[in-house]
Design a protein around this motif. Structure first.
Motif, short mmCIF file in Angstrom:
data_model
loop_
_atom_site.label_atom_id
_atom_site.label_comp_id
_atom_site.label_asym_id
_atom_site.label_seq_id
_atom_site.Cartn_x
_atom_site.Cartn_y
_atom_site.Cartn_z
N LEU A 11 0.85 -1.19 0.00
CA LEU A 11 0.00 0.00 0.00
C LEU A 11 0.89 1.24 0.00
O LEU A 11 1.91 1.27 0.69
CB LEU A 11 -0.89 -0.03 1.25
CG LEU A 11 -2.34 0.39 1.07
CD1 LEU A 11 -3.04 -0.45 0.02
CD2 LEU A 11 -3.10 0.29 2.39
N VAL A 13 0.71 4.02 1.44
CA VAL A 13 0.94 4.67 2.73
C VAL A 13 1.91 3.90 3.62
O VAL A 13 2.41 4.44 4.60
CB VAL A 13 -0.39 4.87 3.50
CG1 VAL A 13 -1.29 5.85 2.78
CG2 VAL A 13 -1.09 3.56 3.73
N PRO A 15 5.21 2.47 5.14
CA PRO A 15 6.61 2.87 5.06
C PRO A 15 7.41 1.87 4.23
O PRO A 15 7.07 0.69 4.17
CB PRO A 15 7.08 2.85 6.52
CG PRO A 15 5.83 2.93 7.33
CD PRO A 15 4.76 2.28 6.52
N ASP A 156 -0.62 -7.17 7.41
CA ASP A 156 -1.30 -6.28 8.36
C ASP A 156 -2.26 -5.33 7.66
O ASP A 156 -2.84 -4.46 8.29
CB ASP A 156 -0.28 -5.53 9.22
CG ASP A 156 0.57 -4.56 8.41
OD1 ASP A 156 0.31 -4.38 7.20
OD2 ASP A 156 1.51 -3.97 8.99
N GLY A 157 -2.41 -5.48 6.34
CA GLY A 157 -3.30 -4.59 5.61
C GLY A 157 -2.55 -3.49 4.86
O GLY A 157 -3.11 -2.83 4.00
N TRP A 158 -1.27 -3.30 5.21
CA TRP A 158 -0.42 -2.34 4.51
C TRP A 158 0.75 -3.05 3.84
O TRP A 158 1.17 -2.72 2.75
CB TRP A 158 0.17 -1.33 5.50
CG TRP A 158 -0.71 -0.21 5.89
CD1 TRP A 158 -2.07 -0.14 5.74
CD2 TRP A 158 -0.30 1.01 6.53
NE1 TRP A 158 -2.52 1.06 6.26
CE2 TRP A 158 -1.46 1.78 6.73
CE3 TRP A 158 0.93 1.52 6.93
CZ2 TRP A 158 -1.42 3.04 7.34
CZ3 TRP A 158 0.96 2.78 7.54
CH2 TRP A 158 -0.20 3.53 7.73
N ARG B 138 -5.38 -0.34 9.90
CA ARG B 138 -4.93 -1.70 10.17
C ARG B 138 -5.53 -2.22 11.47
O ARG B 138 -5.85 -3.39 11.60
CB ARG B 138 -3.40 -1.72 10.26
CG ARG B 138 -2.73 -1.49 8.92
CD ARG B 138 -1.24 -1.33 9.07
NE ARG B 138 -0.91 -0.09 9.76
CZ ARG B 138 0.32 0.29 10.06
NH1 ARG B 138 1.35 -0.47 9.76
NH2 ARG B 138 0.54 1.43 10.68
N PRO B 159 -7.07 3.58 3.49
CA PRO B 159 -6.97 4.64 4.50
C PRO B 159 -7.68 5.91 4.05
O PRO B 159 -7.90 6.13 2.86
CB PRO B 159 -5.47 4.90 4.61
CG PRO B 159 -4.79 3.87 3.79
CD PRO B 159 -5.80 3.32 2.83
N GLY B 300 -1.95 4.69 14.70
CA GLY B 300 -0.70 4.32 14.06
C GLY B 300 -0.77 4.50 12.55
O GLY B 300 0.26 4.65 11.90
N ASP B 301 -1.96 4.48 12.01
CA ASP B 301 -2.08 4.57 10.56
C ASP B 301 -2.02 6.01 10.05
O ASP B 301 -1.72 6.25 8.90
CB ASP B 301 -3.39 3.93 10.10
CG ASP B 301 -3.30 2.42 10.18
OD1 ASP B 301 -2.48 1.94 10.99
OD2 ASP B 301 -4.01 1.74 9.45
N PRO B 304 2.37 7.32 10.35
CA PRO B 304 3.01 6.10 9.89
C PRO B 304 4.42 5.90 10.43
O PRO B 304 4.83 4.79 10.71
CB PRO B 304 3.02 6.24 8.37
CG PRO B 304 2.88 7.69 8.10
CD PRO B 304 2.10 8.26 9.23
#
Lengths: 604, 368
Positions: A11, A13, A15, A156-158, B138, B159, B300-301, B304
């Motif tokens: 994703l 977003v 890192p 974790d979705g990211w 998340r 998001p 946390g989202d 980041p």
């Protein structure tokens, strides 16, 4: 044969990949690959792979990983062996492809360019890999058909992370350790954690025989490219029940499998017990021209001179085929000394794997990197009592399955009676309730605890949640989906292969072998071999589990055929029992219960 | 052919609030990509508003039964329906039923706090039936997976996006003079002062002020927002900070004026423990303001990594003081870290999810 891991920040977003995290995952797997280590980060920092190498094919630096395609568009980190890589390479070369190395890894890259992710269907071997396709910006994860090599992932979705070991994912530091009730309940039921669950909610297994594509939206549902039930169903369909050719077919299939499993640029040893299955491997190796093979046998101080000692008979077989024989004796002191290291190496809780730990340790001491094991023969030849018990239970008890509630009532009455002290194993109480269906009878046969017994062991909320998610009976029954009815033998073979062997034996062989940098190869665990065997009812009719003794030329010595099958008889059972503080004078099953509790605590 | 979407939502156009805004952002992105969307809201009237091309909104229908009837008739008029989008988990059974009825795929959007305690029963089964479930964070995804038995691959994160009005710029000297902020530094908190939202952590920040002001005598804490808890919080501010000059309550500030406040301040501080996503953190950071938030929930989202700020344990006063002290010396938020939350990235992610939903397995049909 190695350790692999990777991170894909899919994703926008998320890192970018943290090289230090990748490093921690790599270090956690150091014993899996002592011969080399490498990492790779994509130019945009969104993908990173790491690799620990145990060099077995193409020992040169050209075989180092992560490996890139010639144009740099593909990158792979791969654990395993492709036994038919020479055939595949020749095919690809005939199409004009040019190779830069002699490694099987490069064959994977070029085969992917040719066929995409469907290329896994052409592979004969054991494998788990992550392949980054920068053109399509997607990560392909793949695992071998029978699940010999492990592959876990955390999404974790990211960001998606994958590794050969669940504990390597945790060691990276970014994956949650929240417990997974389904995995915990599964372990207490079965003695090993059933795929795809682990004991951590954030970590799952890529299913055996599946590929999984991760794109900019994250992981897509795993695509199953192999199923044991379907494969055995196909095998039963074509062939007629011809027993006259069965032995020749069996022999040809094993010769072919062993020949493939000997592909290596380092010496290949064999784990030799007193049983027929490993002896047949050694005999076939000798017949195929392997000279001076090292055979490693585990012996126990407690059994010295007793009938249970496998060493004398194994020595006879080793001498018969001209092998160098190493007998490694283990005593209780060594077991206790190794216990902390065993817990550390054990990737997921299991009640087994201790024997493999010591035999792999012995092989490592003897300077060996690769060994064949007879694992899997009982599953394909019907070597377990379940091949008799489970069908008998289903056929006998079917009338009780028709009356809803009768079985459950009987179970409650029996449970009460057992609690009151009649001398019957607690599992017997469930016979009427569970024994009339294939899934239920199998669960009864293979379980350490039955569902209704877990009330005393686990927190009620965790148990309820875990049982609901695990749905053990429907999960077991789902393995039997073959698109056509299977015979009794094939049903049990399917269940043993896709449940017990996969979740228990193969997983244990991986962590216990790799902890000593030993690649364990399993010629009886091979879809090509399974497909080449006669159908299950024919295997049963010719008593295949005895017939393996006649496969090598010369056949196994007479003494080894006359030995009664002892199964899992080692003092390890007693050590476990004592290490876990259980009462004296209990059966192995009870010992494994106590051990299960001890392991459960170690992972809590 | 363009994807035809029936969207059942709590609110969207003609409504305020984070979820309405999210729905608007999402539908605009999908419509821009060609989708034809009919929205059925429970609240908020779009009459008289100019909606984006290919987006229509039904008048609001609040009552449960009438909402179901209106949705059914809207679906009939909008057919063939390819996707039923469900913007609130409590409408999941209706969305599930409509998707079956019309042979459509079913997309469930779960926002932060609305899935905290699913019981057994129909709602959970309706959630588990979704072909695609999306969450804003998340943490919400994890929460959903812990409570519903749904394949993790089907639960994706989309998001919140931050709007273009939130961008760095020069601080307004006029505003600074009007507010009489003095030498600073200025800490800023933006959030509703509601008794039901005490988790936002205003009091923890007040309690940190004496120690901070010993080091930074000109430090001022600006509190933006209004609500039924304001009177109590004003008293607590005086008690905890010990100096009437330390905390300034500005009351409600229209959204259009927020960017200037963000540009004026030195640090955004809100050690909240339960943000569903924490869009304010992101909006502050998008204006260049560094953030000290609270760990827990979905925060946390929106924070980041260290380029934007830090999330501290809301219960740890010393950690909060240390984080504020350290952050004041670290300059503004790195705009490179905010870029992925900008609209083009959000729109790309949303359209890819829709494409994935449309090409993926059709669970309704496969199950039938």
């Amino acid at each position: 044969m190695c350790g692999i891991a990777g991170i894909y920040a899919y994703l926008d977003v998320a890192p970018s990949v943290d090289r230090v995290e990748l490093g921690r995952m790599n270090v956690r797997m150091a014993p899996r690959g002592p011969d080399g280590s490498g990492d790779w980060l994509s130019p945009d920092g969104r993908v990173g792979f790491t690799h620990r190498r145990l060099a077995i094919i193409d020992l040169s630096e050209r075989g180092a990983q992560p490996m890139h395609s010639a144009d740099g568009a593909l990158t792979i980190t791969f654990n395993g062996e492709i036994y038919n890589y020479r055939e595949l390479k020749a095919e690809l070369e005939a199409k004009g492809r040019v190779f830069r190395s002699d490694s099987d890894t490069e064959v994977l890259l070029q085969l992917y360019e040719e066929r995409g992710a469907a290329m896994v269907e052409a592979l004969r071997g054991m494998f788990a890999f992550g392949l980054w396709d920068s053109r399509q910006r997607r990560l392909v994860l793949a695992r071998d058909p029978l699940g010999i090599k492990p592959l876990y992932y955390a999404d974790d979705g990211w960001t998606l992370r994958f590794a050969s070991q669940a504990k390597a994912l945790l060691a990276g530091g970014a994956v949650s350790r929240d417990p997974d009730p389904a995995g915990i309940v599964g372990f207490h039921l079965l003695g090993s954690v059933p795929e795809p669950f682990t004991v951590w909610q954030g970590i799952r297994a890529v299913p055996a025989g599946a590929t999984m594509v991760v794109d900019a939206t994250g992981p897509n549902a795993p695509r199953q490219y192999y199923s044991v039930a379907r494969s055995l169903g196909r095998r039963a369909e074509g062939a007629k029940a011809d027993t006259s050719q069965a032995r020749a077919t069996l022999s040809a299939a094993l010769h072919d499998s062993v020949r493939h499993h000997l592909v290596s640029d380092v010496p290949v040893a064999v784990f030799l017990s007193a049983g027929l299955d490993s002896g047949a491997l050694l005999g076939t190796m000798a017949e195929l021209g392997a000279r001076d093979t090292l055979a490693v046998t585990l012996a126990f101080e407690e059994f010295r001179g007793a009938a249970l000692d496998e060493a004398p008979l194994a020595a006879e077989v080793a001498a018969h085929y001209g092998a160098r024989h190493v007998v490694r004796t283990v005593d209780r002191r060594e077991f206790e000394r190794d216990l902390p290291a065993i817990f550390d190496a054990m990737d997921l809780p299991t009640i087994d794997g201790i024997n493999t730990w010591f035999v792999a340790k012995a092989a490592h001491e003897a300077g060996i990197k690769v060994a064949l094991s007879g694992l899997g023969a009982d599953e394909c030849f019907g070597g377990y009592p379940s091949f008799v018990d489970v069908p008998r239970s289903v056929h006998l008890l079917r009338p009780f399955g028709v009356l809803p509630g009768l079985g459950a009532l009987a179970r409650r009455v029996m449970s009460a009676a057992i609690a009151a002290g009649i001398g019957v194993h607690p599992k017997a109480a469930g016979l009427l309730q569970y024994g009339s269906s294939w899934a239920g009878a199998y669960l009864l046969r293979r379980s350490v605890y039955m569902p209704w017994e877990l009330d005393d062991l686990l927190d009620p909320a965790l148990l309820e949640e875990g049982l609901r998610r695990l749905a053990p009976l429907s999960r077991i029954a789902a393995e039997l989906q073959a698109g056509r009815p299977l015979g009794d033998f094939d049903r049990v073979a399917t269940l043993e292969t896709s449940l017990y062997m996969r979740n228990q034996l193969l997983r244990d062989a991986d962590w216990a072998g790799m902890a000593h940098s030993i690649e364990i190869r399993v010629p009886y665990v091979d879809p090509f071999f399974l497909a080449a065997l006669p159908p299950g009812d024919v295997l049963a009719a010719v008593n295949a589990k005895q017939a393996v003794a006649d496969i090598p030329v010369p056949p196994l010595p007479a003494a080894s055929r006359n030995r009664p099958k002892t199964g899992f008889v080692t003092p390890v059972g007693r050590w476990l029992r004592e290490a876990s503080g259980a009462a004296e004078d209990v059966t192995f099953s009870a010992a494994s219960r106590a051990w299960a509790l001890r392991i459960g605590q170690a992972f809590a | 052919m363009n994807t035809r979407i029936l969207a059942l939502v709590g609110d969207c156009y003609g409504a305020q609030g984070g979820i309405a805004r999210y729905n608007q952002d999402l539908f605009e992105a999908l419509a821009e990509d060609g989708a034809e969307i009919l929205i059925v809201p429970r609240l908020g009237d779009a009459a008289g508003l100019a909606l984006p091309a290919r987006v229509q909104q039904h008048p609001p229908v609040f009552g449960r039964l009438m909402f179901s009837v209106a949705s059914l008739s809207a679906a009939w008029r909008h057919r063939p329906v390819d996707v039923v989008f469900c913007g609130h988990v409590f409408m999941a059974p209706l969305a599930w039923a409509l998707s079956r009825l019309f042979g459509a795929r079913y997309w469930l959007q779960a926002h932060g706090i609305d899935i905290l305690s699913l019981g057994r029963g129909l709602v959970r089964r309706a959630i588990e039936a979704a072909d695609l479930a999306t969450t804003v964070s998340r943490a919400t995804r994890k929460n959903l997976l812990a409570q519903a038995d749904i394949a993790p691959e089907r639960v994706r994160v989309l998001p919140n996006t931050v709007r273009g009005m939130f961008a760095p710029g020069p601080p307004s000297e006029a505003l600074r003079a009007r507010l009489q902020l003095g030498a600073g530094p200025v800490l800023l908190t933006v959030g509703r002062l509601a008794a039901s939202e005490r988790y936002k952590g205003h009091e923890q920040t007040f309690a940190a002020l004496p120690a901070l002001r010993a080091e930074f005598p000109g430090l001022i804490h600006l509190v933006v927002g209004d609500g039924d808890d304001r009177g109590r919080l004003e008293k607590r501010a005086l008690e905890l900070a010990g100096d009437p000059a330390a905390v300034r309550f500005l009351g409600y500030v229209p959204e259009a004026d927020l960017p200037d406040l963000y540009r004026l301040a030195d640090l955004f501080v809100m050690p909240s423990s339960h943000e569903g996503f924490g869009i304010v953190y992101l909006e502050a950071a998008a204006c260049g303001l560094r953030v000290v938030g609270g760990a827990g929930g979905g925060s946390g989202d929106a924070i980041p990594d260290g380029r934007v700020g830090v999330a501290v344990d809301p219960g740890d006063g010393e950690a909060l003081i240390a984080a504020i002290r350290r952050s004041l010396g670290e300059g503004g938020a790195d705009q490179a870290a905010i870029e992925p939350y900008r609209r083009p990235h959000f729109a790309a992610a949303a359209t890819k999810l829709l494409a994935r939903l449309r090409t993926g397995p059709h669970r309704m049909r496969d199950a039938a």
